[in-house]
Each structure stands twice: as structure tokens, then as C-alpha cells.
Design a protein around this motif. Structure first.
Motif, PDB file in Angstrom:
ATOM      1  N   ARG A 520       0.833  -1.214   0.000  1.00 25.13           N
ATOM      2  CA  ARG A 520       0.000   0.000   0.000  1.00 25.13           C
ATOM      3  C   ARG A 520       0.863   1.258   0.000  1.00 25.13           C
ATOM      4  N   GLN A 521       1.957   1.218   0.739  1.00 22.21           N
ATOM      5  CA  GLN A 521       2.858   2.375   0.740  1.00 22.21           C
ATOM      6  C   GLN A 521       3.484   2.590  -0.629  1.00 22.21           C
ATOM      7  N   LEU A 522       3.844   1.486  -1.284  1.00 19.74           N
ATOM      8  CA  LEU A 522       4.412   1.601  -2.635  1.00 19.74           C
ATOM      9  C   LEU A 522       3.373   2.114  -3.623  1.00 19.74           C
ATOM     10  N   ILE A 523       2.148   1.628  -3.516  1.00 19.85           N
ATOM     11  CA  ILE A 523       1.091   2.062  -4.434  1.00 19.85           C
ATOM     12  C   ILE A 523       0.795   3.541  -4.241  1.00 19.85           C
ATOM     13  N   ASP A 524       0.746   3.986  -2.992  1.00 19.53           N
ATOM     14  CA  ASP A 524       0.413   5.395  -2.721  1.00 19.53           C
ATOM     15  C   ASP A 524       1.448   6.351  -3.310  1.00 19.53           C
ATOM     16  N   ARG A 525       2.686   5.913  -3.419  1.00 18.27           N
ATOM     17  CA  ARG A 525       3.695   6.792  -4.033  1.00 18.27           C
ATOM     18  C   ARG A 525       3.949   6.445  -5.512  1.00 18.27           C
ATOM     19  N   ARG A 526       2.976   5.700  -6.120  1.00 20.61           N
ATOM     20  CA  ARG A 526       2.998   5.368  -7.550  1.00 20.61           C
ATOM     21  C   ARG A 526       4.269   4.602  -7.941  1.00 20.61           C
ATOM     22  N   ALA A 527       4.590   3.572  -7.204  1.00 14.74           N
ATOM     23  CA  ALA A 527       5.757   2.736  -7.532  1.00 14.74           C
ATOM     24  C   ALA A 527       5.528   2.027  -8.866  1.00 14.74           C
ATOM     25  N   THR A 528       6.635   1.647  -9.510  1.00  8.73           N
ATOM     26  CA  THR A 528       6.547   0.944 -10.792  1.00  8.73           C
ATOM     27  C   THR A 528       6.157  -0.516 -10.566  1.00  8.73           C
ATOM     28  N   ALA A 529       5.808  -1.185 -11.656  1.00  6.76           N
ATOM     29  CA  ALA A 529       5.448  -2.605 -11.575  1.00  6.76           C
ATOM     30  C   ALA A 529       6.633  -3.431 -11.087  1.00  6.76           C
ATOM     31  N   ASP A 530       7.845  -3.083 -11.528  1.00  5.86           N
ATOM     32  CA  ASP A 530       9.034  -3.820 -11.095  1.00  5.86           C
ATOM     33  C   ASP A 530       9.258  -3.675  -9.589  1.00  5.86           C
ATOM     34  N   GLU A 531       9.037  -2.460  -9.053  1.00  2.00           N
ATOM     35  CA  GLU A 531       9.205  -2.258  -7.618  1.00  2.00           C
ATOM     36  C   GLU A 531       8.189  -3.083  -6.821  1.00  2.00           C
ATOM     37  N   LEU A 532       6.948  -3.081  -7.289  1.00  2.00           N
ATOM     38  CA  LEU A 532       5.905  -3.862  -6.620  1.00  2.00           C
ATOM     39  C   LEU A 532       6.199  -5.358  -6.695  1.00  2.00           C
ATOM     40  N   ARG A 533       6.665  -5.779  -7.865  1.00  2.19           N
ATOM     41  CA  ARG A 533       6.953  -7.198  -8.075  1.00  2.19           C
ATOM     42  C   ARG A 533       8.125  -7.641  -7.196  1.00  2.19           C
ATOM     43  N   ASN A 534       9.191  -6.876  -7.189  1.00  2.33           N
ATOM     44  CA  ASN A 534      10.369  -7.237  -6.400  1.00  2.33           C
ATOM     45  C   ASN A 534      10.041  -7.270  -4.903  1.00  2.33           C
ATOM     46  N   TYR A 535       9.218  -6.333  -4.464  1.00  2.00           N
ATOM     47  CA  TYR A 535       8.836  -6.324  -3.060  1.00  2.00           C
ATOM     48  C   TYR A 535       8.011  -7.575  -2.724  1.00  2.00           C
ATOM     49  N   ALA A 536       7.089  -7.937  -3.627  1.00  2.00           N
ATOM     50  CA  ALA A 536       6.249  -9.115  -3.391  1.00  2.00           C
ATOM     51  C   ALA A 536       7.099 -10.383  -3.322  1.00  2.00           C
ATOM     52  N   ILE A 537       8.094 -10.494  -4.216  1.00  2.00           N
ATOM     53  CA  ILE A 537       8.978 -11.663  -4.211  1.00  2.00           C
ATOM     54  C   ILE A 537       9.775 -11.714  -2.910  1.00  2.00           C
ATOM     55  N   ALA A 538      10.231 -10.545  -2.468  1.00  2.00           N
ATOM     56  CA  ALA A 538      10.977 -10.486  -1.207  1.00  2.00           C
ATOM     57  C   ALA A 538      10.109 -10.912  -0.026  1.00  2.00           C
ATOM     58  N   GLN A 539       8.791 -10.700  -0.157  1.00  2.00           N
ATOM     59  CA  GLN A 539       7.862 -11.096   0.899  1.00  2.00           C
ATOM     60  C   GLN A 539       7.417 -12.562   0.766  1.00  2.00           C
ATOM     61  N   GLY A 540       7.975 -13.262  -0.241  1.00  2.00           N
ATOM     62  CA  GLY A 540       7.690 -14.696  -0.361  1.00  2.00           C
ATOM     63  C   GLY A 540       6.732 -15.082  -1.463  1.00  2.00           C
ATOM     64  N   MET A 541       6.392 -14.172  -2.370  1.00  2.35           N
ATOM     65  CA  MET A 541       5.480 -14.516  -3.465  1.00  2.35           C
ATOM     66  C   MET A 541       6.143 -15.487  -4.434  1.00  2.35           C
ATOM     67  N   SER A 542       5.448 -16.564  -4.789  1.00  2.00           N
ATOM     68  CA  SER A 542       5.927 -17.511  -5.791  1.00  2.00           C
ATOM     69  C   SER A 542       5.495 -17.025  -7.167  1.00  2.00           C
ATOM     70  N   THR A 543       6.452 -16.859  -8.080  1.00  4.38           N
ATOM     71  CA  THR A 543       6.140 -16.329  -9.407  1.00  4.38           C
ATOM     72  C   THR A 543       5.573 -17.414 -10.318  1.00  4.38           C
ATOM     73  N   LEU A 544       5.060 -16.978 -11.464  1.00  2.00           N
ATOM     74  CA  LEU A 544       4.562 -17.923 -12.468  1.00  2.00           C
ATOM     75  C   LEU A 544       5.661 -18.889 -12.898  1.00  2.00           C
ATOM     76  N   LYS A 545       6.862 -18.361 -13.069  1.00  2.00           N
ATOM     77  CA  LYS A 545       7.964 -19.224 -13.492  1.00  2.00           C
ATOM     78  C   LYS A 545       8.276 -20.266 -12.428  1.00  2.00           C
ATOM     79  N   GLN A 546       8.297 -19.866 -11.170  1.00  2.00           N
ATOM     80  CA  GLN A 546       8.579 -20.815 -10.092  1.00  2.00           C
ATOM     81  C   GLN A 546       7.502 -21.893 -10.010  1.00  2.00           C
ATOM     82  N   GLY A 547       6.246 -21.488 -10.244  1.00  2.00           N
ATOM     83  CA  GLY A 547       5.160 -22.464 -10.254  1.00  2.00           C
ATOM     84  C   GLY A 547       5.297 -23.454 -11.391  1.00  2.00           C
ATOM     85  N   ALA A 548       5.701 -22.950 -12.571  1.00  2.00           N
ATOM     86  CA  ALA A 548       5.888 -23.835 -13.722  1.00  2.00           C
ATOM     87  C   ALA A 548       7.081 -24.763 -13.505  1.00  2.00           C
ATOM     88  N   ILE A 549       8.153 -24.257 -12.902  1.00  2.00           N
ATOM     89  CA  ILE A 549       9.322 -25.095 -12.606  1.00  2.00           C
ATOM     90  C   ILE A 549       8.922 -26.248 -11.682  1.00  2.00           C
TER      91      ILE A 549
END
Length: 570
Positions: A520-549
Motif C-alpha cells: 500500500r505504501q508503494l502504491i500510494d507513491r505510484r511505484a513501478t510494476a518492477d518495484e511492486l513485483r520485487n517487493y512481493a517476491i521479497a515477501q515470499g510470493m511464488s512467481t509464475l515461473k517458479q510455479g511452472a518449474i
């Protein structure tokens, strides 16, 4: 002579297998003469043995393979080896040709007279395999119906000549059901009906009927991949398109502009909805029929491919009291099925659930479902406004397409409603940027979005022809594993069951991004998609590629499918 000595009779096989006794055999043989049936049919009719008992015993005694004819796709050149009259006479089905030998599905491989006739008809050696009689009969109707479509095409071409033109003004004679059935149009009706029925029987999602330079090409999309089914004379193009337009209640005289419509079609006792789209091309009008088979919708989370942490996150998101849950991915990635799966769980008498869809693909008992109708002024935005006056608890919006729909959805979430919807982006993080592009204020996005589910569908390895192999350097790199690791992977060799593709069926791959305080803090300051994605991965999000692997390592899918649905540089 040696060949004759190896030919065991069915009765001998069943006695040796302990299925029947000698006395039962003698009684069945005596009864066979009066009934005029084959021995196996008599035993089944009298309740002495089941078809499963007979097939299982024959398989073990003769060492013959069995084959599942459901969803089997057989090449046209194989079907042509045995005429329809012959396969119906003996209740058999040609399945595969290799090394000058024809594999034929039979319910009674001890019918040696039939095998001899099949060998003469095909002009090659015949090897029997086992299948249930009922399955063979259904498969004959399915596959030789396709031949019927070609026969209808040839009949029309012969009647009208290779330079025949569209029969639009001539289509005036109607039958009792209101269908055009004049003498010239009948082959076209047979042709199109057969194409639709074969597509449904082969579980295709789309039918493409497209004119090319000198031919009319028919293709089916099966398991997400287009497969060419047949080529017919280009003279068929205009009549076929006209017939589709009549069925979909479109303007048959308008050929310069795209048109959209719908058809309800009865196949095998079930009603199929067809979404019709026509568009002009260089060589004529192309038609795409999207098949909406309500009976084939999977509504189990595990069957979709949701397991482990993904299943837990999915469960947490859809059980929130208010907020927006978005499902994203390209067309054909299973987004609607995922939403339906959520509705299936949420559908309880205590909740008022209202949906707005385009179109309604599955009917839920107890859910109020609306279908958009832009011609009548019912769009997603106008429909959503009316839904809010119906005291809903849960709202499903088929797609967020514009600013107005998104604005109403956000306000609905902020006023205590759970909103489920889809949006077209490549991954979870990009959906936030897409909403900003729709001019939704960042503080509204961060306050209303609960989470985003990005998904793809990968093809499953065919279970009938799967084989193992050791991974090489390229596979190690793609799977992000050290080269010294010993990995055994799977791939499909290709067989009649999967139409030589090596794949059968599909399963979902998911990337679930719950919106946390950090997001929410990143969204409020209009962060880029890469910033949001990298933060989510750092928080433990499994990506599409990891799921396919994970699915590749489990032997569910292949490295090729990993490459097809994900970014290599993720």
C-alpha cells in the motif's frame, strides 16, 4: 498354420482366467445360436460375466494393450484405411498406423474372421487392442462424422461446381424447426453441424473457419493449441459463413464489417453455447466459434492446480468480508473458471451473490447472474450500478474494462462489498499500474484491493506416452538448478490418445500477490510494476515461473511449456 494354432477362442480364454466354468460356456454357446449374438454379448446379457471381466481376462491372457478412446484424436489418413461400413459391421476403430501395421480397437480380439477382413480392407497387418464396445461405437460416430463433413463438402462442391458462389438469397426453405433446408444448402448444414459436434466431442475451446488462398481451412483449439482438422474447396467458404450467420441471427448480406452473435446448440443431450465472431479478411470472411460448455467447467480448487501456499492464500483472499480480488492473465488462461471456483465456495444461503458476466458460462443455483447486453444499454458499468441497489454481499464483475466500471467496483469494495473481477495484464504487479492507467487514484487502489491472482494454463504430459529422460545443461539453466544435480524429467512421446502431441489436458500455474501494508505504501507513491513485483517476491510470493518449474520437476508438464507461458529472464 502356426498362426492358426495361436488363435485362442474367447471361451477358452475365459475358462483359463477363471471367469466362467465349462458348464456356463456350454450353456452360453447353446443360447448363442437362438439369440444370434456373439459369445461375449451372451455372457454379459445373462449376467455370467461383465464386460470389464472379459476385457481384463483377455488382456492378461493374450497380452494385448487396452486403450481409452475418450478424447482420442485420430489422424484422417488412419481413418481412411478402413471404410465406415467395415468399422460399423465389426464394431472396430482404426487407431494408429506404424511399421506397415494398423492398430485397431476391438471389444473382441478373438473374432479372427473380422481381423482377416480388416487386414484385406486395410491392405496391411492388423494388430488388435482392447476397448469397450460402447466406447468404440461412440468413437465411430465421432471420427467418421468428421469424414461425413468432408463427404458433405465434396457433395456440395460436386453439385455446385468448384467455382460455386454463396447461396444467400436461395436460402429460403425452412423445416419445422425453422432451419434452412433447401436442396442446395443441405450439405452445408451437414458440414457445419458435423464440425461443431466433432469440436465439442474433442473438447475444443474454439473453432476457426478461415478462407485461405485456394481453400477453406478448419482448425480446432485443443488444450490451448490450434490444430488443423481439414481443408475443403474455397467454394465452401461463403455458404458456410452464411449458414453460421443465419444460426447466429446476423446480417448475411453484410460482409465488409465484423459481426458478433451467439448460437445455442444441442450436442449429445446437452446444450452448448457458441460465441460467434466474423471478420473480413483478404480471401473472405473468417469465423471463430468460442465453445462454452457449461458441463466441462472445473470447480474444485485442487483440480485447478491450487496447492500448498497458493491454496492457502487463495482461501484467505476469497473469504474476506469486503475488498477487491482480481484475477489476471491473457485470454484463455482460465480466469473465469477461477472466479467460478471461488463462487462455488462462497455460495451459501446467508450471502446475496450477484454476477455481471459476458457471457454467463455456468449457471449457479442460488446466484443471481446477469449477462451484459450492450445493444440494449446493459454494460458492465450500468449493470454494476443496478446491482448495488440489490443489497448484494458479493459481486462478481466479468471484467474491468474501463474507468467507469473500475470506479464503481472500487466504491463498492469501500462500502462493504466483496468484489471479484478479472483484468487483462501479464502479471500480478502490472494490474496495479493498469488500474492507475484507468485513472483510479492510488489511495483508492491501495484501500480497496485485497490481492491479485495472476495465472496461466500449461499442458499436462500425456499419461499414455510419458517417458523419462535426464536433464541436460539447458534444462538445468532453465530450471535454475546446478549442473551437477541429477534430474530426471518427463515428456510425451506422442500417441493416438494425445494426437501425437505428447500432451493431454491442462493445469493452472498461479502467482498470488496479497496486498500488504508495504504494498500500500508503494502504491500510494505510484511505484513501478518492477518495484511492486520485487517487493512481493521479497515477501515470499511464488512467481509464475517458479510455479511452472515445480510442475516440470514433478513430471506434470515440460520445459517447453515453461518457456511458452513465462518469461525466461524472470
Amino acid at each position: 498354420m502356426a498362426l492358426r494354432q495361436e488363435r485362442k477362442r474367447l471361451g477358452e480364454i475365459l475358462i483359463a482366467g477363471g471367469v466362467i466354468s465349462l458348464t456356463q460356456l456350454e450353456e452360453a454357446l447353446a443360447l448363442q445360436k437362438s439369440l444370434g449374438l456373439r459369445l461375449g454379448e451372451v455372457l454379459i446379457k445373462q449376467g455370467i460375466a461383465t464386460e470389464e471381466d472379459i476385457l481384463r481376462t483377455v488382456q492378461s491372457q493374450l497380452g494385448l494393450p487396452s486403450i481409452d478412446l475418450n478424447r482420442l484424436v485420430i489422424p484422417e489418413q488412419v481413418l481412411k484405411l478402413l471404410p465406415e461400413g467395415v468399422v460399423r459391421k465389426y464394431t472396430v476403430l482404426p487407431v494408429e498406423m506404424s511399421n506397415a501395421q494398423l492398430l485397431v480397437a476391438m471389444s473382441d480380439p478373438t473374432d479372427y474372421f473380422a481381423i482377416d477382413d480388416l487386414r484385406l480392407a486395410a491392405g496391411m497387418m492388423v494388430k488388435p487392442c482392447l476397448a469397450k464396445k460402447g466406447d468404440i461405437l461412440l468413437a465411430i460416430d465421432r471420427f467418421y462424422g468428421r469424414s461425413g463433413a468432408e463427404k458433405a463438402a465434396r457433395e456440395y462442391a460436386k453439385k455446385m461446381g468448384v467455382n460455386a458462389v454463396a447461396m444467400t438469397s436461395q436460402m429460403t426453405t425452412l423445416n419445422s424447426e425453422g432451419e434452412v433446408v433447401d436442396e442446395e444448402s443441405t450439405p452445408i448444414i451437414k458440414f457445419l453441424n458435423t464440425i461443431i459436434e466433432n469440436a465439442v466431442n474433442n473438447r475444443a475451446s474454439d473453432i476457426h473457419i478461415e478462407p485461405v488462398e485456394e481453400e477453406l481451412r478448419v482448425r480446432f483449439r485443443i488444450d490451448g493449441v490450434l490444430r488443423e482438422i481439414m481443408l475443403t474447396p474455397i467454394s465452401m467458404a461463403n455458404p458456410v459463413v452464411s449458414r453460421v450467420k443465419i444460426m447466429a441471427d446476423l446480417n448475411i448480406t453484410e460482409r465488409r464489417l465484423p459481426q458478433d452473435g451467439r448460437i445455442s446448440y444441442l450436442v449429445g443431450g446437452k446444450m452448448i453455447d457458441l460465441r460467434v465472431s466474423t471478420t473480413p479478411t483478404m480471401y473472405g470472411e473468417k469465423v471463430v466459434l468460442r465453445i462454452l460448455d457449461k458441463s466441462s467447467v472445473i470447480l474444485e480448487k485442487e483440480a485447478l492446480g491450487l496447492v500448498g501456499k497458493d491454496l492457502q492464500l487463495f482461501q484467505e483472499l476469497i473469504t474476506k468480508q469486503y475488498g477487491i480480488v482480481l484475477v489476471t492473465g491473457p485470454t484463455g488462461s482460465g480466469k473465469t473458471t477461477t472466479l467460478y471456483t471461488a463462487l462455488q465456495q462462497l455460495n451459501v444461503p446467508e450471502k446475496n451473490i450477484v454476477t455481471l458476466e459476458d457471457p454467463v458460462e455456468f449457471n449457479f443455483k442460488g446466484v443471481n447472474q446477469m449477462q451484459v447486453n450492450p445493444k440494449a444499454g446493459l454494460t458492465f458499468a450500468t449493470g454494476l450500478r443496478s446491482i448495488l441497489r440489490q443489497d448484494p454481499d458479493i459481486i462478481m464483475v466479468g471484467e474491468m474494462r474501463d474507468n467507469e466500471t473500475a470506479q464503481i467496483a472500487v466504491r463498492s469494495a469501500l462500502t462493504g462489498h466483496l468484489v471479484l473481477s478479472t483484468i487483462h495484464t501479464n502479471d500480478a504487479a502490472s494490474s496495479i499500474i493498469r488500474l492507475m492507467d484507468m485513472e483510479i487514484e492510488p489511495f483508492l487502489i491501495s484501500a480497496s484491493i485485497l490481492g491479485i491472482i495472476s495465472q496461466r494454463l500449461v499442458r499436462r504430459i500425456c499419461p499414455q506416452c510419458a517417458l523419462q529422460y535426464e536433464a541436460g545443461p539447458i534444462e538445468h539453466k532453465l530450471l535454475e538448478l546446478p549442473e551437477e544435480t541429477n534430474i530426471v524429467l518427463k515428456k510425451g512421446r506422442g500417441c493416438p490418445y494425445c494426437n501425437k502431441s505428447g500432451y493431454k489436458g491442462r493445469i493452472g500455474v498461479f502467482e498470488i500477490m496479497p496486498i500488504t501494508t508495504g504494498h500500500r505504501q508503494l502504491i500510494d507513491r505510484r511505484a513501478t510494476a518492477d518495484e511492486l513485483r520485487n517487493y512481493a517476491i521479497a515477501q515470499g510470493m511464488s512467481t509464475l515461473k517458479q510455479g511452472a518449474i515445480r510442475l516440470v520437476l514433478e513430471g506434470v508438464t515440460t520445459v517447453d511449456e515453461l518457456l511458452r507461458i513465462t518469461y525466461v529472464n524472470e
